[in-house]
Design an enzyme around this catalytic site. Sequence first.
Site, short mmCIF file in Angstrom:
data_model
loop_
_atom_site.label_atom_id
_atom_site.label_comp_id
_atom_site.label_asym_id
_atom_site.label_seq_id
_atom_site.Cartn_x
_atom_site.Cartn_y
_atom_site.Cartn_z
N HIS A 43 -29.48 90.07 -21.11
CA HIS A 43 -28.47 89.19 -20.72
C HIS A 43 -27.21 89.87 -20.50
O HIS A 43 -26.19 90.33 -21.25
CB HIS A 43 -28.07 88.33 -22.07
CG HIS A 43 -27.01 87.14 -21.75
ND1 HIS A 43 -26.75 86.14 -22.41
CD2 HIS A 43 -26.20 86.87 -20.69
CE1 HIS A 43 -25.61 85.40 -21.89
NE2 HIS A 43 -25.31 85.66 -20.73
N GLU A 72 -31.04 86.40 -18.37
CA GLU A 72 -30.06 85.30 -18.86
C GLU A 72 -28.74 85.50 -18.16
O GLU A 72 -28.31 86.81 -18.10
CB GLU A 72 -29.77 85.17 -20.37
CG GLU A 72 -31.10 84.67 -21.08
CD GLU A 72 -31.01 84.84 -22.59
OE1 GLU A 72 -29.94 85.07 -23.11
OE2 GLU A 72 -31.62 84.04 -23.24
N HIS A 192 -31.65 81.27 -30.33
CA HIS A 192 -30.47 81.38 -30.90
C HIS A 192 -30.67 81.66 -32.38
O HIS A 192 -30.93 80.44 -32.92
CB HIS A 192 -29.35 80.64 -30.31
CG HIS A 192 -28.02 81.44 -30.25
ND1 HIS A 192 -27.25 81.69 -31.15
CD2 HIS A 192 -27.43 81.79 -28.86
CE1 HIS A 192 -26.20 82.19 -30.69
NE2 HIS A 192 -26.37 82.48 -29.35
#
Length: 239
Positions: A43, A72, A192
């Site tokens: 990410h 991401e 998450h």
Amino acid sequence: MINLSVNINKIASLRNTRDINVPDLGDAVELVIAAGCQGITVHPRIDQRHIRFSDLQVVKAHINGRVEYNIECDPHELFINMVLEVKPTQCTLVPTKPNEITSSEGFDLKVDYEDICKKVKLLKAAGIRTSLFSGTEIDQIRLAKETGTDAIELYTGPYAMATGDRRKHYYEQLYAAAALAHQLGLRVHCGHDLTLDNLGLIRNLPGLAEVSIGHHLIVQAMFQGLPGIIHQHLSILND
């Protein structure tokens, strides 16, 4: 089978504290793949506090098509152009806020719908599977389907951090959201704050195809592996 995509951001964060490329992200990719994961996630952020822009091609070269490569990113044109150049297996679009430590909510597609549709179309035209970071609101999931995305990644932070009845409440929301997404033909992903302690229920979500885990997995690996490494150092020093 539910795929595990390992997020290696935290390994990059540690590397960035020194100028000697240790730990090497290429070595991390090789180790994670050898352990049996089905994907690697990175990410990149605008401040490059963990994954650097130059890392994206390096990671792809080490993956070399053996597992899925998931980038991401915020749907900003800068990141979309990077993704189009790198051509990973998948791009997960994630909303970001200034100065945030980590992502904490999905898109509001009632506001971002047209922009997301445009970005999804660009990515899919390049042969890149798309996923949208999402909350559990039913209206938002229906709008996600209309954007043309292939998948949604359900934000599991509230579930993961809750206990008792609150965790049950958030799990029920995740379950309903996953059931609708699966019914609509979307791939269901989750991510998450997932850990060994809260992952068991997640595997039962309808249509779950992939989980992305980074921070807690890396921390657990560090603590589980630390005693053996200490013993090796003591052995060299004293045997």
